[in-house]
Design an enzyme around this catalytic site. Structure first.
Site, PDB file in Angstrom:
ATOM      1  N   ARG A  27      -9.889   7.358  -1.094  1.00  0.00           N
ATOM      2  CA  ARG A  27     -11.061   7.951  -0.079  1.00  0.00           C
ATOM      3  C   ARG A  27     -11.303   9.225  -0.988  1.00  0.00           C
ATOM      4  O   ARG A  27     -11.428   9.864  -1.480  1.00  0.00           O
ATOM      5  CB  ARG A  27      -9.880   9.187   1.046  1.00  0.00           C
ATOM      6  CG  ARG A  27      -9.305   7.409   2.286  1.00  0.00           C
ATOM      7  CD  ARG A  27      -8.393   8.185   3.269  1.00  0.00           C
ATOM      8  NE  ARG A  27      -8.890   7.027   4.216  1.00  0.00           N
ATOM      9  CZ  ARG A  27      -9.511   6.867   4.994  1.00  0.00           C
ATOM     10  NH1 ARG A  27     -10.445   7.552   5.418  1.00  0.00           N
ATOM     11  NH2 ARG A  27      -8.755   6.064   5.896  1.00  0.00           N
ATOM     12  N   THR A  66      -8.289   2.858   8.526  1.00  0.00           N
ATOM     13  CA  THR A  66      -9.249   2.150   8.367  1.00  0.00           C
ATOM     14  C   THR A  66      -9.655   1.521   9.647  1.00  0.00           C
ATOM     15  O   THR A  66      -8.322   0.646  10.042  1.00  0.00           O
ATOM     16  CB  THR A  66      -9.410   0.976   7.355  1.00  0.00           C
ATOM     17  OG1 THR A  66      -8.672   1.388   6.546  1.00  0.00           O
ATOM     18  CG2 THR A  66     -10.477   0.344   7.293  1.00  0.00           C
ATOM     19  N   ASN A  98       0.759  -1.135  -0.069  1.00  0.00           N
ATOM     20  CA  ASN A  98      -0.028  -0.199  -0.193  1.00  0.00           C
ATOM     21  C   ASN A  98       1.015   1.400   0.064  1.00  0.00           C
ATOM     22  O   ASN A  98       1.895   1.582   0.828  1.00  0.00           O
ATOM     23  CB  ASN A  98      -0.545  -0.169   1.208  1.00  0.00           C
ATOM     24  CG  ASN A  98      -1.592   1.100   1.334  1.00  0.00           C
ATOM     25  OD1 ASN A  98      -1.849   2.209   1.454  1.00  0.00           O
ATOM     26  ND2 ASN A  98      -3.046   1.369   1.233  1.00  0.00           N
ATOM     27  N   GLU A 118     -10.795 -10.064   2.967  1.00  0.00           N
ATOM     28  CA  GLU A 118      -9.205  -9.776   3.423  1.00  0.00           C
ATOM     29  C   GLU A 118      -9.669  -9.584   5.038  1.00  0.00           C
ATOM     30  O   GLU A 118     -10.198  -8.275   5.490  1.00  0.00           O
ATOM     31  CB  GLU A 118      -9.017  -8.011   3.109  1.00  0.00           C
ATOM     32  CG  GLU A 118      -7.419  -8.020   3.745  1.00  0.00           C
ATOM     33  CD  GLU A 118      -6.895  -6.690   3.266  1.00  0.00           C
ATOM     34  OE1 GLU A 118      -7.054  -6.221   2.095  1.00  0.00           O
ATOM     35  OE2 GLU A 118      -6.642  -5.865   4.304  1.00  0.00           O
ATOM     36  N   HIS A 130      -5.384   3.856  -1.416  1.00  0.00           N
ATOM     37  CA  HIS A 130      -6.822   3.908  -1.125  1.00  0.00           C
ATOM     38  C   HIS A 130      -7.395   5.029  -1.757  1.00  0.00           C
ATOM     39  O   HIS A 130      -7.204   6.424  -1.507  1.00  0.00           O
ATOM     40  CB  HIS A 130      -6.569   3.606   0.282  1.00  0.00           C
ATOM     41  CG  HIS A 130      -8.164   3.766   1.145  1.00  0.00           C
ATOM     42  ND1 HIS A 130      -8.598   3.354   2.219  1.00  0.00           N
ATOM     43  CD2 HIS A 130      -9.887   3.988   0.149  1.00  0.00           C
ATOM     44  CE1 HIS A 130      -9.910   3.588   2.539  1.00  0.00           C
ATOM     45  NE2 HIS A 130     -10.595   4.171   1.968  1.00  0.00           N
ATOM     46  N   HIS A 161       0.799   6.053   1.510  1.00  0.00           N
ATOM     47  CA  HIS A 161       1.715   7.035   2.949  1.00  0.00           C
ATOM     48  C   HIS A 161       3.085   8.179   1.563  1.00  0.00           C
ATOM     49  O   HIS A 161       3.081   9.241   2.248  1.00  0.00           O
ATOM     50  CB  HIS A 161       3.081   6.666   3.549  1.00  0.00           C
ATOM     51  CG  HIS A 161       1.874   5.794   4.424  1.00  0.00           C
ATOM     52  ND1 HIS A 161       0.447   6.337   4.971  1.00  0.00           N
ATOM     53  CD2 HIS A 161       2.240   5.257   5.281  1.00  0.00           C
ATOM     54  CE1 HIS A 161      -0.212   6.101   6.286  1.00  0.00           C
ATOM     55  NE2 HIS A 161       1.276   4.713   6.755  1.00  0.00           N
ATOM     56  N   GLU A 173      -8.263  -0.111  -3.029  1.00  0.00           N
ATOM     57  CA  GLU A 173      -9.170   0.203  -2.348  1.00  0.00           C
ATOM     58  C   GLU A 173      -9.833   1.153  -2.148  1.00  0.00           C
ATOM     59  O   GLU A 173     -10.085   2.474  -2.674  1.00  0.00           O
ATOM     60  CB  GLU A 173      -8.351   0.259  -0.737  1.00  0.00           C
ATOM     61  CG  GLU A 173      -7.970  -0.505   0.492  1.00  0.00           C
ATOM     62  CD  GLU A 173      -6.883  -0.900   1.636  1.00  0.00           C
ATOM     63  OE1 GLU A 173      -7.649   0.704   2.046  1.00  0.00           O
ATOM     64  OE2 GLU A 173      -6.823  -0.758   1.418  1.00  0.00           O
ATOM     65  N   ARG A 217      -7.752  13.002   0.964  1.00  0.00           N
ATOM     66  CA  ARG A 217      -6.764  13.487   1.610  1.00  0.00           C
ATOM     67  C   ARG A 217      -5.232  13.214   1.156  1.00  0.00           C
ATOM     68  O   ARG A 217      -4.393  13.225   1.434  1.00  0.00           O
ATOM     69  CB  ARG A 217      -6.852  12.356   2.763  1.00  0.00           C
ATOM     70  CG  ARG A 217      -6.721  11.019   3.306  1.00  0.00           C
ATOM     71  CD  ARG A 217      -6.811  10.598   4.302  1.00  0.00           C
ATOM     72  NE  ARG A 217      -7.854  10.895   5.525  1.00  0.00           N
ATOM     73  CZ  ARG A 217      -8.567  10.316   5.990  1.00  0.00           C
ATOM     74  NH1 ARG A 217      -7.354   9.749   7.170  1.00  0.00           N
ATOM     75  NH2 ARG A 217      -9.545  10.177   6.714  1.00  0.00           N
ATOM     76  N   HIS A 266      -3.543  -4.959   7.398  1.00  0.00           N
ATOM     77  CA  HIS A 266      -3.421  -4.242   8.173  1.00  0.00           C
ATOM     78  C   HIS A 266      -2.557  -3.736   9.754  1.00  0.00           C
ATOM     79  O   HIS A 266      -2.955  -5.050  10.189  1.00  0.00           O
ATOM     80  CB  HIS A 266      -5.274  -3.434   9.385  1.00  0.00           C
ATOM     81  CG  HIS A 266      -5.031  -2.083   9.375  1.00  0.00           C
ATOM     82  ND1 HIS A 266      -5.174  -1.510  10.302  1.00  0.00           N
ATOM     83  CD2 HIS A 266      -5.949  -1.170   8.107  1.00  0.00           C
ATOM     84  CE1 HIS A 266      -5.316  -0.559  10.090  1.00  0.00           C
ATOM     85  NE2 HIS A 266      -5.635   0.358   9.358  1.00  0.00           N
TER      86      HIS A 266
HETATM   87  N1  PXP Z   1      -5.679  -3.748   3.874  1.00  0.00           N
HETATM   88  C1  PXP Z   1      -6.492  -2.647   4.179  1.00  0.00           C
HETATM   89  C2  PXP Z   1      -7.739  -2.734   4.264  1.00  0.00           C
HETATM   90  C3  PXP Z   1      -5.878  -1.338   4.930  1.00  0.00           C
HETATM   91  O1  PXP Z   1      -7.222  -0.205   4.364  1.00  0.00           O
HETATM   92  C4  PXP Z   1      -5.283  -0.863   5.088  1.00  0.00           C
HETATM   93  C5  PXP Z   1      -4.460   0.778   5.357  1.00  0.00           C
HETATM   94  O2  PXP Z   1      -4.771   1.735   4.704  1.00  0.00           O
HETATM   95  C6  PXP Z   1      -3.754  -2.048   4.873  1.00  0.00           C
HETATM   96  C7  PXP Z   1      -4.810  -2.986   4.777  1.00  0.00           C
HETATM   97  C8  PXP Z   1      -2.289  -1.587   4.661  1.00  0.00           C
HETATM   98  O3  PXP Z   1      -2.819  -0.976   6.457  1.00  0.00           O
HETATM   99  P1  PXP Z   1      -1.244  -0.700   7.450  1.00  0.00           P
HETATM  100  O4  PXP Z   1      -1.137   0.667   6.696  1.00  0.00           O
HETATM  101  O5  PXP Z   1      -1.609  -0.972   8.828  1.00  0.00           O
HETATM  102  O6  PXP Z   1      -0.323  -1.744   6.707  1.00  0.00           O
END
Ligand code: PXP
Length: 245
Positions: free
Chosen positions: A45, A101, A7, A151, A43, A10, A70, A49, A198
Site C-alpha cells: 500500500r 479494499t 494473501n 479478479e 498488497h 495480515h 497487489e 501500513r 475478497h
Molecule cells: N483480492 C483483493 C484484490 C484484495 O484487495 C483482497 C484483500 O486484501 C483480497 C483478495 C483478499 O480478501 P480477504 O482478506 O477478504 O480474503
C-alpha cells in the site's frame, strides 16, 4: 480446481503493531507454500501500513510459487513492480481511510490512465489483473485496456451468503452467485483469465471454486484468522479442502 492465492498482509499487520521483525511474512509465505498455496499475494500500500518494500524484495526471490503483487496504479508502484517483476500485478483502487479494499477499480472511468500502467507492466514481462466489480462494462473496459486477467470482487456474494445463512434456495444469494458466474463467462469470452476474491471463507468458498473456468481464488482474512489457532500450514490446507468440497 482453481489455484489458491494466499494473501499474507495480515502477518505484516501483526508485525507492524510493534514495528518489530516478527512474525515475518517471508516465513509465512514458506508455511503457506507447505500448506499448498499456489500463489502468494501481498498488497504494497502507498501508506505502507502492513507490507513493506523490503518484504516484497525478500519475497520475490524466496518463494517457489507465483508472487502476485497487489497495488494501486501509481507511477511509484509501477516502477517498483517493473524492478521486482512479480508473476502478476493486481491493480486495485486504494483509499487511505479504508480498512481493506472496498470496491472494484473503475476501469471504464479511468481507462487511459490504467492502460498506460498495464502497458508499462506488461513491457516488463508482468501479467496484469484488474480487481473489478461483476459488471459487464468494467470487464469490457478491462479487455480494452489490455489486462490479462480480471479478479471479480466477491464481497457482495459473501455478504449475501452470510445474510442467507448459506441457503442457496434464497433468491438474493443465487443472484449474487450468478453475477459472479456471468462475469466469469464474459471475462473468458473476452479472452482474459477469470480470477475471484475478497471475503471468501471456509463456508462460502465452495460455490465460487466450482464455477466453470475460474482460474484463481485470492483469500487472506479467513486463512490468517484460522492460522492463529491452527497454524498457517494447516489453515491453507483446510482452505484447499474447502475449495474441493
Ligand atoms: N483480492 C483483493 C484484490 C484484495 O484487495 C483482497 C484483500 O486484501 C483480497 C483478495 C483478499 O480478501 P480477504 O482478506 O477478504 O480474503
Amino acid at each position: 480446481m482453481p489455484l489458491l492465492g494466499v494473501n499474507i498482509d495480515h502477518i505484516a499487520t501483526i508485525r507492524q503493531a510493534r514495528r518489530g521483525s516478527e512474525p515475518d511474512p517471508v516465513r509465512a509465505a514458506h508455511e503457506a507454500e507447505l500448506g499448498g498455496a499456489d500463489i502468494i499475494t501481498v498488497h504494497l500500500r502507498e501508506d505502507r501500513r502492513h507490507i513493506q518494500d523490503h518484504d516484497v524484495q525478500r519475497l520475490a526471490p524466496f518463494i517457489a510459487v507465483r508472487l502476485n503483487l497487489e497495488m494501486a496504479a501509481t507511477d511509484e508502484m509501477v516502477s517498483i513492480a517493473r524492478r521486482l517483476r512479480p508473476h502478476m500485478c493486481t491493480l486495485v483502487p486504494e483509499g487511505r481511510h479504508e480498512i481493506t479494499t472496498e470496491g472494484g477499480l473503475d476501469v471504464a472511468g479511468e481507462r487511459k490512465r490504467l492502460a498506460t500502467a498495464v502497458r508499462r507492466l506488461r513491457a516488463a514481462g508482468v501479467m496484469v489483473s484488474a480487481f473489478i466489480d461483476a459488471e459487464p462494462d468494467q470487464i469490457a473496459a478491462s479487455a480494452d485496456a489490455g489486462f490479462d486477467a480480471c479478479e471479480i470482487h466477491t464481497g457482495p456474494y459473501a455478504a449475501a451468503f452470510a445474510a442467507a445463512g448459506g441457503d442457496f434456495a434464497r433468491t438474493n444469494l443465487r443472484d449474487e452467485l450468478a453475477k459472479v458466474a456471468d462475469a466469469g463467462e464474459f471475462i473468458r469470452a473476452n479472452r482474459m483469465r477469470f480470477n475471484a476474491g475478497h471475503a471468501l471463507n471456509y463456508q462460502n468458498v465452495r460455490a465460487v471454486a466450482a464455477l466453470p473456468e475460474v482460474a484463481e481464488l485470492h483469500i487472506g482474512h479467513a486463512i490468517v484468522s484460522r492460522a492463529v489457532f491452527a497454524g498457517l500450514r494447516t489453515a491453507v490446507a483446510d482452505m484447499k479442502a474447502a475449495m474441493k468440497g
